[in-house]
Design a protein around this motif. Structure first.
Motif, short mmCIF file in Angstrom:
data_model
loop_
_atom_site.label_atom_id
_atom_site.label_comp_id
_atom_site.label_asym_id
_atom_site.label_seq_id
_atom_site.Cartn_x
_atom_site.Cartn_y
_atom_site.Cartn_z
N UNK A 92 -33.19 -4.81 2.59
CA UNK A 92 -33.81 -4.20 3.78
C UNK A 92 -33.19 -2.85 4.11
N UNK A 93 -31.87 -2.71 3.93
CA UNK A 93 -31.20 -1.47 4.32
C UNK A 93 -31.50 -0.32 3.36
N UNK A 94 -31.75 -0.64 2.10
CA UNK A 94 -31.81 0.39 1.05
C UNK A 94 -32.68 1.60 1.41
N UNK A 95 -33.89 1.43 1.93
CA UNK A 95 -34.69 2.63 2.21
C UNK A 95 -34.09 3.54 3.28
N UNK A 96 -33.23 2.99 4.10
CA UNK A 96 -32.68 3.79 5.20
C UNK A 96 -31.28 4.32 4.91
N UNK A 97 -30.86 4.25 3.67
CA UNK A 97 -29.51 4.72 3.35
C UNK A 97 -29.54 6.16 2.86
N UNK A 98 -28.64 6.95 3.38
CA UNK A 98 -28.43 8.33 2.92
C UNK A 98 -27.50 8.27 1.71
N UNK A 99 -27.85 8.99 0.65
CA UNK A 99 -26.99 8.98 -0.54
C UNK A 99 -25.84 9.97 -0.35
N UNK A 100 -25.00 9.69 0.65
CA UNK A 100 -23.94 10.65 0.97
C UNK A 100 -22.85 10.68 -0.10
N UNK A 101 -22.87 9.71 -1.01
CA UNK A 101 -21.92 9.75 -2.12
C UNK A 101 -22.43 10.57 -3.30
N UNK A 102 -23.66 11.09 -3.20
CA UNK A 102 -24.23 11.88 -4.30
C UNK A 102 -23.48 13.20 -4.46
N UNK A 103 -23.45 13.71 -5.69
CA UNK A 103 -22.84 15.01 -5.93
C UNK A 103 -23.64 16.16 -5.33
N UNK A 104 -24.86 15.84 -4.87
CA UNK A 104 -25.68 16.90 -4.24
C UNK A 104 -25.86 16.64 -2.75
N UNK A 105 -25.02 15.80 -2.19
CA UNK A 105 -24.98 15.68 -0.73
C UNK A 105 -24.07 16.79 -0.22
N UNK A 106 -24.61 17.66 0.62
CA UNK A 106 -23.87 18.86 1.04
C UNK A 106 -23.77 18.95 2.57
N UNK A 107 -24.12 17.88 3.25
CA UNK A 107 -24.21 17.92 4.71
C UNK A 107 -22.87 17.78 5.40
N UNK A 108 -22.80 18.29 6.64
CA UNK A 108 -21.62 18.18 7.51
C UNK A 108 -20.34 18.35 6.67
N UNK A 109 -19.32 17.50 6.91
CA UNK A 109 -18.19 17.47 5.95
C UNK A 109 -17.95 15.99 5.69
N UNK A 110 -18.73 15.47 4.76
CA UNK A 110 -18.68 14.03 4.50
C UNK A 110 -18.21 13.85 3.06
N UNK A 111 -17.06 13.23 2.90
CA UNK A 111 -16.49 13.07 1.57
C UNK A 111 -17.25 12.06 0.73
N UNK A 112 -17.17 12.20 -0.58
CA UNK A 112 -17.66 11.16 -1.48
C UNK A 112 -16.69 9.98 -1.43
N UNK A 113 -16.88 9.04 -2.34
CA UNK A 113 -15.97 7.89 -2.36
C UNK A 113 -15.53 7.63 -3.80
N UNK A 114 -14.24 7.62 -4.00
CA UNK A 114 -13.67 7.32 -5.32
C UNK A 114 -13.82 5.82 -5.59
N UNK A 115 -14.23 5.45 -6.80
CA UNK A 115 -14.36 4.01 -7.09
C UNK A 115 -13.08 3.23 -6.78
N UNK A 116 -11.92 3.80 -7.08
CA UNK A 116 -10.66 3.06 -6.81
C UNK A 116 -10.50 2.79 -5.31
N UNK A 117 -10.94 3.75 -4.50
CA UNK A 117 -10.79 3.59 -3.05
C UNK A 117 -11.81 2.58 -2.51
N UNK A 118 -13.02 2.61 -3.06
CA UNK A 118 -14.03 1.62 -2.61
C UNK A 118 -13.53 0.21 -2.95
N UNK A 119 -13.08 0.04 -4.18
CA UNK A 119 -12.65 -1.30 -4.61
C UNK A 119 -11.46 -1.77 -3.77
#
Ligand SMILES: Cc1ncc(COP(=O)(O)O)c(C=O)c1O
Length: 464
Positions: free
Chosen positions: A62-89
């Motif tokens: 249900x959430x998927x359509x409303x998610x912003x791909x802020x982890x994408x390499x082409x997300x350039x908005x505000x100052x929002x960091x990506x997420x390193x796999x090691x940090x997510x895990x």
């Protein structure tokens, strides 16, 4: 034993993997807006429960359509960091372990991981090694925490115990802020009873920086307990105040210099950018975010104070039922945070730093700066595009109306069309009175191909 499809953790892990694997190619913007998502989730509180795996499967779908791909390499908005796999895990483990990371005696593993991560942060950012560190929810809370310590320190210099007596009857605390400060500084001043509207605003130059002589003059004029709030990384253009020079110019026992370095402080970790942030260690406190440029998941801000006693006096909590250790070498996180109970949010910081090492952090920070410069350069080559400012990992650009009518309206239209098209996702701003498109490169994922595709998408919207 439950099978894979009955295991909520397995379902969550599969859904997370699918989400992360899709980041490079999915449209960056969400497909659905907030109203649609409210509809998708609106239902009466269920009377009966649902199986855990089914709940997680349904949530992800249900959430998927409303998610912003802020982890994408082409997300350039505000100052929002990506997420390193090691940090997510590592963050998943934090949830599974569910430690209340306040006290070291009952929760030794996460408290000591935090203590080590605190030391690593000081080492990496080359800040005074005896400074105290609190892992808080974000830059705004880090500002509030540091300014609470500042309030303690400058009033203690005048014999006033603000923790005991509050601000009623206290000597007046003068606050100096730059004209281009982040708005969260005002929120911190409000929360601390220091007042946002009564702060003295020091004018900023065209890049958004305050000048040392202007700050020194203002500090001399106000006198008495004084807090000076500077900025390391303007949220729009990335400019950095000359913190060291200012700290030297205004030094007094009853004056505290705070540096809001939500993202810019990370420039200290990149040798090629170090010249921009030299001397910054001469401030009294620093706020930064791991969830921005260290690419840990939300949420993690970091409050660092050169005066640990003031930090502890402002934040520490004691109660008969709370076991705090008596070994001075073992830090109790509770002493440095506005929260009492909280998740072990420094664990992803530890994982990110262990995974990248000093060299990896430097490469990530430097890489983001290079990609921001490349992107601004690509846009500047095109007709009718002005780069209003570019520093560190940030750029502000303006698109001139080809019909010569309204550049602000055209810039807004380019932004809206680019966001809607979905190849990349910049955000908007007003920079020194004119409309701009903000471009922030804050992800380990952003590479030259992302830059080329983003520049092409923006220019296509400009020329349409
Ligand atoms: C300079 C600066 N200070 C403070 C903040 C607030 O940080 P947070 O959103 O993590 O609370 C930001 C956010 O972008 C910022 O750029």
């Amino acid at each position: 034993m439950p099978g894979p499809s009955d295991d909520p953790l397995r379902v969550a892990s599969d859904a997370a993997r699918e989400w992360l694997d899709g980041l490079p190619e999915r449209p960056v913007r969400p497909a659905a807006g907030a109203r649609e998502m409210l509809e998708v989730f609106s239902e009466p509180l269920p009377e009966e429960g649902t199986g855990a795996a089914e709940v997680v499967r349904d949530l992800a779908a249900r959430a998927e359509p409303g998610l912003m791909a802020s982890g994408s390499g082409r997300f350039l908005g505000w100052v929002i960091g990506g997420t390193l796999p090691a940090a997510i895990a590592a963050d998943w483990l934090v949830s599974a372990w569910d430690q209340n990371c306040g006290m070291s005696e009952p929760f030794p593993a996460t408290s000591m991981i935090e203590q080590v991560a605190a030391g690593w942060m000081l080492d990496l950012l080359d800040l005074p090694r005896g400074a105290s560190v609190g892992f808080v929810t974000g830059g705004q809370t880090a500002n509030t925490t540091c300014l609470a310590a500042a309030r303690n320190h400058v009033l203690a210099a005048h014999g006033w115990d603000v923790e005991a007596h509050g601000l009623q009857g206290a000597p007046r605390v003068a606050v100096l802020v730059g004209a281009e400060r982040h708005d969260s500084v005002d929120a911190s001043l409000r929360a601390l009873g220091l007042g946002a509207a009564t702060a003295t605003v020091v004018p900023a130059d065209d890049a958004g920086r305050v000048r040392p002589d202007a700050v020194a003059e203002a500090a001399a004029a106000v006198g008495g307990p004084t807090i000076v709030v500077l900025q390391v990384g303007n949220v729009n253009g990335g400019a950095v105040d000359p913190v060291g020079e200012i700290a030297d110019a205004v030094r007094r026992d009853d004056l505290w210099v705070h540096a809001d370095g939500a993202f810019g402080l990370w420039a200290r970790a990149a040798p090629a950018r170090r010249h921009m942030v030299e001397g910054l260690d001469r401030a009294d406190s620093w706020a930064t975010d791991a969830h921005k440029w260290l690419n840990t998941p939300y949420d993690c801000g970091v409050a660092i104070c050169a005066h640990p006693t003031a930090h502890r006096r402002a934040m520490g909590v004691r109660a008969a039922y709370l076991p705090v250790g008596d070994d001075a070498a073992l830090r109790d996180p509770i002493d440095y945070n506005p929260e009492l109970s909280r998740r072990a949010r420094a664990v992803p910081v530890w994982a990110a730093l262990r995974h990248l090492g000093r060299r990896g952090v430097a490469e990530m920070v430097e890489g983001c700066c290079r990609m921001a410069t490349l992107l601004a350069g690509r846009l500047a080559e095109a007709e009718g595009v002005e780069v209003l400012h570019q520093d560190l990992n940030q750029a502000v650009v303006r698109f001139l109306d080809p019909r010569g009518l309204d550049d602000d309206a055209h810039t807004r239209a380019v932004l809206a069309a680019t966001q809607a098209e979905g190849t990349c996702y910049p955000s908007g701003t007003v920079w020194r009175g004119v409309g701009g498109v903000r471009l922030s490169v804050t992800s380990w994922r952003t590479g030259p191909e992302d830059v080329e595709r983003s520049a092409a998408a923006l220019l296509a919207a400009h020329r349409a």
